[in-house]
Design a protein around this motif. Structure first.
Motif, PDB file in Angstrom:
ATOM      1  N   TRP A 143       0.819  -1.215   0.000  1.00  0.00           N
ATOM      2  CA  TRP A 143       0.000   0.000   0.000  1.00  0.00           C
ATOM      3  C   TRP A 143       0.854   1.267   0.000  1.00  0.00           C
ATOM      4  CZ3 TRP A 143      -3.713  -2.296   4.180  1.00  0.00           C
ATOM      5  CH2 TRP A 143      -4.776  -2.957   3.545  1.00  0.00           C
ATOM      6  N   LEU A 144       2.016   1.200   0.694  1.00  0.00           N
ATOM      7  CA  LEU A 144       2.897   2.382   0.696  1.00  0.00           C
ATOM      8  C   LEU A 144       3.388   2.634  -0.722  1.00  0.00           C
ATOM      9  CD1 LEU A 144       5.012   1.871   3.957  1.00  0.00           C
ATOM     10  CD2 LEU A 144       3.550   3.839   3.453  1.00  0.00           C
ATOM     11  N   LYS A 145       3.706   1.556  -1.417  1.00  0.00           N
ATOM     12  CA  LYS A 145       4.208   1.660  -2.786  1.00  0.00           C
ATOM     13  C   LYS A 145       3.145   2.223  -3.726  1.00  0.00           C
ATOM     14  CE  LYS A 145       7.487  -1.687  -4.472  1.00  0.00           C
ATOM     15  NZ  LYS A 145       7.400  -3.138  -4.671  1.00  0.00           N
ATOM     16  N   SER A 146       1.922   1.751  -3.548  1.00  0.00           N
ATOM     17  CA  SER A 146       0.858   2.178  -4.469  1.00  0.00           C
ATOM     18  C   SER A 146       0.279   3.540  -4.084  1.00  0.00           C
ATOM     19  CB  SER A 146      -0.260   1.139  -4.484  1.00  0.00           C
ATOM     20  OG  SER A 146      -0.938   1.167  -3.231  1.00  0.00           O
ATOM     21  N   GLY A 147       0.675   4.053  -2.918  1.00  0.00           N
ATOM     22  CA  GLY A 147       0.147   5.341  -2.489  1.00  0.00           C
ATOM     23  C   GLY A 147      -1.154   5.225  -1.711  1.00  0.00           C
ATOM     24  N   GLN A 148      -1.615   4.005  -1.487  1.00  0.00           N
ATOM     25  CA  GLN A 148      -2.844   3.789  -0.707  1.00  0.00           C
ATOM     26  C   GLN A 148      -2.596   4.093   0.776  1.00  0.00           C
ATOM     27  OE1 GLN A 148      -5.761   2.091  -2.248  1.00  0.00           O
ATOM     28  NE2 GLN A 148      -6.820   2.816  -0.424  1.00  0.00           N
ATOM     29  N   ALA A 149      -1.336   3.864   1.194  1.00  0.00           N
ATOM     30  CA  ALA A 149      -0.975   4.151   2.594  1.00  0.00           C
ATOM     31  C   ALA A 149       0.127   5.205   2.602  1.00  0.00           C
ATOM     32  CB  ALA A 149      -0.499   2.891   3.284  1.00  0.00           C
ATOM     33  N   TYR A 150       0.251   5.912   3.711  1.00  0.00           N
ATOM     34  CA  TYR A 150       1.282   6.950   3.810  1.00  0.00           C
ATOM     35  C   TYR A 150       1.725   7.120   5.258  1.00  0.00           C
ATOM     36  CZ  TYR A 150      -2.695   9.808   5.295  1.00  0.00           C
ATOM     37  OH  TYR A 150      -3.799  10.288   5.960  1.00  0.00           O
ATOM     38  N   TYR A 151       2.928   7.714   5.395  1.00  0.00           N
ATOM     39  CA  TYR A 151       3.449   7.983   6.738  1.00  0.00           C
ATOM     40  C   TYR A 151       2.799   9.245   7.295  1.00  0.00           C
ATOM     41  CZ  TYR A 151       7.089   4.569   5.751  1.00  0.00           C
ATOM     42  OH  TYR A 151       7.747   3.416   5.451  1.00  0.00           O
ATOM     43  N   CYS A 152       2.594   9.225   8.597  1.00  0.00           N
ATOM     44  CA  CYS A 152       1.949  10.361   9.259  1.00  0.00           C
ATOM     45  C   CYS A 152       2.725  10.679  10.525  1.00  0.00           C
ATOM     46  CB  CYS A 152       0.508   9.993   9.593  1.00  0.00           C
ATOM     47  SG  CYS A 152      -0.310  11.167  10.685  1.00  0.00           S
ATOM     48  N   GLN A 153       3.007  11.966  10.711  1.00  0.00           N
ATOM     49  CA  GLN A 153       3.796  12.352  11.894  1.00  0.00           C
ATOM     50  C   GLN A 153       2.949  13.009  12.984  1.00  0.00           C
ATOM     51  OE1 GLN A 153       6.697  14.970  10.207  1.00  0.00           O
ATOM     52  NE2 GLN A 153       5.221  16.530   9.615  1.00  0.00           N
ATOM     53  N   CYS A 154       1.655  13.074  12.785  1.00  0.00           N
ATOM     54  CA  CYS A 154       0.796  13.753  13.767  1.00  0.00           C
ATOM     55  C   CYS A 154       0.779  12.989  15.091  1.00  0.00           C
ATOM     56  CB  CYS A 154      -0.634  13.858  13.250  1.00  0.00           C
ATOM     57  SG  CYS A 154      -0.755  14.874  11.773  1.00  0.00           S
ATOM     58  N   SER A 155       0.823  13.730  16.166  1.00  0.00           N
ATOM     59  CA  SER A 155       0.748  13.086  17.482  1.00  0.00           C
ATOM     60  C   SER A 155      -0.715  12.992  17.897  1.00  0.00           C
ATOM     61  CB  SER A 155       1.528  13.904  18.512  1.00  0.00           C
ATOM     62  OG  SER A 155       0.879  15.147  18.683  1.00  0.00           O
ATOM     63  N   ARG A 156      -0.959  12.149  18.875  1.00  0.00           N
ATOM     64  CA  ARG A 156      -2.321  11.998  19.393  1.00  0.00           C
ATOM     65  C   ARG A 156      -2.839  13.338  19.921  1.00  0.00           C
ATOM     66  NH1 ARG A 156      -3.087   6.793  23.160  1.00  0.00           N
ATOM     67  NH2 ARG A 156      -1.972   5.806  21.472  1.00  0.00           N
ATOM     68  N   LYS A 157      -1.916  14.087  20.535  1.00  0.00           N
ATOM     69  CA  LYS A 157      -2.270  15.383  21.112  1.00  0.00           C
ATOM     70  C   LYS A 157      -2.732  16.347  20.010  1.00  0.00           C
ATOM     71  CE  LYS A 157      -0.199  18.856  24.113  1.00  0.00           C
ATOM     72  NZ  LYS A 157       0.785  19.721  23.433  1.00  0.00           N
ATOM     73  N   GLN A 158      -1.986  16.371  18.909  1.00  0.00           N
ATOM     74  CA  GLN A 158      -2.365  17.264  17.796  1.00  0.00           C
ATOM     75  C   GLN A 158      -3.748  16.909  17.251  1.00  0.00           C
ATOM     76  OE1 GLN A 158       1.178  16.311  15.533  1.00  0.00           O
ATOM     77  NE2 GLN A 158       1.759  18.476  15.443  1.00  0.00           N
ATOM     78  N   ILE A 159      -4.005  15.608  17.163  1.00  0.00           N
ATOM     79  CA  ILE A 159      -5.298  15.178  16.609  1.00  0.00           C
ATOM     80  C   ILE A 159      -6.426  15.564  17.561  1.00  0.00           C
ATOM     81  CG2 ILE A 159      -6.661  13.143  15.942  1.00  0.00           C
ATOM     82  CD1 ILE A 159      -3.920  11.961  14.966  1.00  0.00           C
ATOM     83  N   LYS A 160      -6.151  15.402  18.846  1.00  0.00           N
ATOM     84  CA  LYS A 160      -7.139  15.788  19.852  1.00  0.00           C
ATOM     85  C   LYS A 160      -7.442  17.283  19.738  1.00  0.00           C
ATOM     86  CE  LYS A 160      -8.079  14.598  24.592  1.00  0.00           C
ATOM     87  NZ  LYS A 160      -7.458  14.416  25.883  1.00  0.00           N
ATOM     88  N   GLU A 161      -6.386  18.049  19.549  1.00  0.00           N
ATOM     89  CA  GLU A 161      -6.561  19.516  19.462  1.00  0.00           C
ATOM     90  C   GLU A 161      -7.326  19.931  18.203  1.00  0.00           C
ATOM     91  OE1 GLU A 161      -2.591  20.570  22.073  1.00  0.00           O
ATOM     92  OE2 GLU A 161      -2.540  20.880  19.894  1.00  0.00           O
ATOM     93  N   SER A 162      -7.241  19.076  17.158  1.00  0.00           N
ATOM     94  CA  SER A 162      -7.948  19.456  15.921  1.00  0.00           C
ATOM     95  C   SER A 162      -9.367  18.869  15.887  1.00  0.00           C
ATOM     96  CB  SER A 162      -7.143  19.039  14.691  1.00  0.00           C
ATOM     97  OG  SER A 162      -7.058  17.633  14.613  1.00  0.00           O
ATOM     98  N   GLY A 163      -9.853  18.433  17.046  1.00  0.00           N
ATOM     99  CA  GLY A 163     -11.255  18.020  17.125  1.00  0.00           C
ATOM    100  C   GLY A 163     -11.467  16.537  17.371  1.00  0.00           C
ATOM    101  N   GLY A 164     -10.394  15.771  17.538  1.00  0.00           N
ATOM    102  CA  GLY A 164     -10.545  14.351  17.898  1.00  0.00           C
ATOM    103  C   GLY A 164     -10.424  13.398  16.721  1.00  0.00           C
ATOM    104  N   TYR A 165     -10.644  13.899  15.520  1.00  0.00           N
ATOM    105  CA  TYR A 165     -10.489  13.031  14.350  1.00  0.00           C
ATOM    106  C   TYR A 165      -9.309  13.505  13.519  1.00  0.00           C
ATOM    107  CZ  TYR A 165     -14.963  10.879  15.338  1.00  0.00           C
ATOM    108  OH  TYR A 165     -15.973  10.190  15.939  1.00  0.00           O
ATOM    109  N   TYR A 166      -8.632  12.578  12.918  1.00  0.00           N
ATOM    110  CA  TYR A 166      -7.502  12.912  12.050  1.00  0.00           C
ATOM    111  C   TYR A 166      -8.045  13.471  10.742  1.00  0.00           C
ATOM    112  CZ  TYR A 166      -3.557  12.237   8.955  1.00  0.00           C
ATOM    113  OH  TYR A 166      -2.566  12.429   8.029  1.00  0.00           O
ATOM    114  N   LEU A 167      -7.511  14.616  10.336  1.00  0.00           N
ATOM    115  CA  LEU A 167      -8.106  15.315   9.197  1.00  0.00           C
ATOM    116  C   LEU A 167      -7.311  15.157   7.891  1.00  0.00           C
ATOM    117  CD1 LEU A 167      -9.140  18.542  11.148  1.00  0.00           C
ATOM    118  CD2 LEU A 167     -10.588  16.597  10.543  1.00  0.00           C
TER     119      LEU A 167
END
Ligand code: GLU
Length: 289
Positions: free
Chosen positions: A89-113
Motif C-alpha cells: 500500500w505504501l508503494k501504491s500510495g494507498q498508505a502513507y506515513y503520518c507524523q501527527c501526534s495523538r495530542k495534535q489530533i485531539k486539538e484538531s477536534g478528535g479526528y484525524y483530518l
C-alpha cells in the motif's frame, strides 16, 4: 460455502466472564451451523501482554470443553503478512506515513483530518502509517441488531494500520487473518461494534467480499463496568467450570434444563449447540451481580 467462525482473545490477561461469553457465543454459533471454530491468539501488543496468558487461555478453553478446530494461530508469528500488505500500500500510495501526534489530533477536534496525506513523508521514524480511506463504510448489518450506523467522521478517517511505536494495528491484523483463515462470520462482544466499519472497509480495499458480523450483548458488573482485562475482571475458575458455563449460558438467553448441573461439560456444550438460536439473545446489556 461452509461456515468458519473464530474466537480471537488478546493475551493481555486471563479469560474472564466477558470473554467466556464471546467464546461460548462464537462456539455455539459455529457448531450450530456445523461449522469450524478457530482460535487465534492476538498477541500483537507485547507491552500489554501478560506473561503466560496465551497458554493459560488455551488451557481454560479446554477445561471448558471448548475444543477448537485446526492449529491455533498466533498473530506474533504473522508480522510478515501484515508488513507485506503495508509495503504494498505504501508503494501504491494507498498508505502513507503520518507524523501527527495523538495530542495534535485531539486539538484538531478528535479526528484525524488527513494532515499528512499529501506530504509525501518518507522517513518512517516516529511516524505511523495510515491508510487512505477510499472505501468509507457508514453502516453495516449486524445479525442481531440490524443496521448499525457509524459516525461520518469516524467512517471517513484515514486510520492507522501501523503505530508509530512499530506495532501493527488491531484492525489490519484482524482483517488480514480473518481473510487468510477463511472466516465467514465474526461473533464477538458489542465493544467491537465501533471498529467493524473500518474492518469492512479493509475487506473492500483488499477486493474481498465482506463477511457477516454478530455482536453479542455486553455483560457489565453491578457498577456498570464492562468485564474487561483493563477493568481487572476476575478470571473464570479453571477447576470448576460448570457454574461459570451455566451463568454465561443463561446470560446468552438459554433456558437451561433443571438437571443441567449434573451433565458433563461435553453434554453441556452439545446441548448448547443443539439449542442455540439467535432470537434467544437478550436485547442489550445485562447486569451480572
Ligand atoms: N482480540 C480482540 C479482543 O480480545 C478481539 C478481536 C475480535 O474478535 O475481532 O478484544
Amino acid at each position: 460455502m461452509s461456515y468458519i467462525g473464530r474466537f480471537a482473545p488478546s493475551p493481555s490477561g486471563l479469560l474472564h466472564f466477558g470473554s467466556l461469553i464471546a467464546a461460548l457465543g462464537s462456539y455455539f454459533q459455529a457448531k450450530a451451523m456445523q461449522g469450524k471454530w478457530l482460535v487465534r491468539i492476538e498477541d500483537i501488543d507485547p507491552p500489554r501482554e501478560m506473561p503466560g496468558a496465551a497458554s493459560a487461555i488455551l488451557k481454560t478453553l479446554e477445561q471448558y470443553g471448548l475444543y477448537w478446530d485446526g492449529e491455533v494461530v498466533y498473530q506474533s508469528q504473522r508480522h510478515h503478512l501484515y508488513q507485506a500488505q503495508i509495503e504494498e500500500w505504501l508503494k501504491s500510495g494507498q498508505a502513507y506515513y503520518c507524523q501527527c501526534s495523538r495530542k495534535q489530533i485531539k486539538e484538531s477536534g478528535g479526528y484525524y483530518l488527513g494532515t499528512c496525506r499529501n506530504l509525501g513523508l518518507t522517513n518512517a521514524q516516529h511516524c505511523s502509517v495510515r491508510l487512505r480511506m477510499d472505501n468509507p463504510v457508514e453502516s453495516f448489518e449486524d445479525l442481531k441488531r440490524g443496521e448499525m450506523i457509524i459516525p461520518h467522521a469516524l467512517a471517513h478517517e484515514d486510520f492507522i494500520i501501523k503505530r508509530r511505536d512499530g506495532l501493527f494495528a488491531y484492525n489490519l491484523a484482524v482483517v488480514i487473518d480473518d481473510i487468510e483463515q477463511g472466516v465467514t462470520e465474526v461473533v464477538r462482544g458489542a465493544d467491537l461494534i465501533e471498529p467493524t466499519g473500518r474492518q469492512i472497509s479493509l475487506y473492500k480495499t483488499l477486493n474481498q467480499t465482506p463477511i457477516r458480523y454478530l455482536h453479542l450483548p455486553l455483560a457489565v458488573d453491578a457498577e456498570g463496568n464492562k468485564f474487561s482485562k483493563q477493568n481487572h475482571a476476575t478470571a473464570i475458575d479453571n477447576n470448576n467450570p460448570k457454574p461459570a458455563i451455566m451463568k454465561a449460558m443463561s446470560f446468552l438467553g438459554f433456558d437451561l434444563p433443571k438437571d443441567f448441573m449434573s451433565c458433563t461439560i461435553e453434554e453441556m456444550m452439545d446441548w448448547g449447540c443443539k439449542n442455540w438460536c439467535l432470537t434467544q439473545l437478550p436485547e442489550e446489556i445485562k447486569i451480572i451481580p
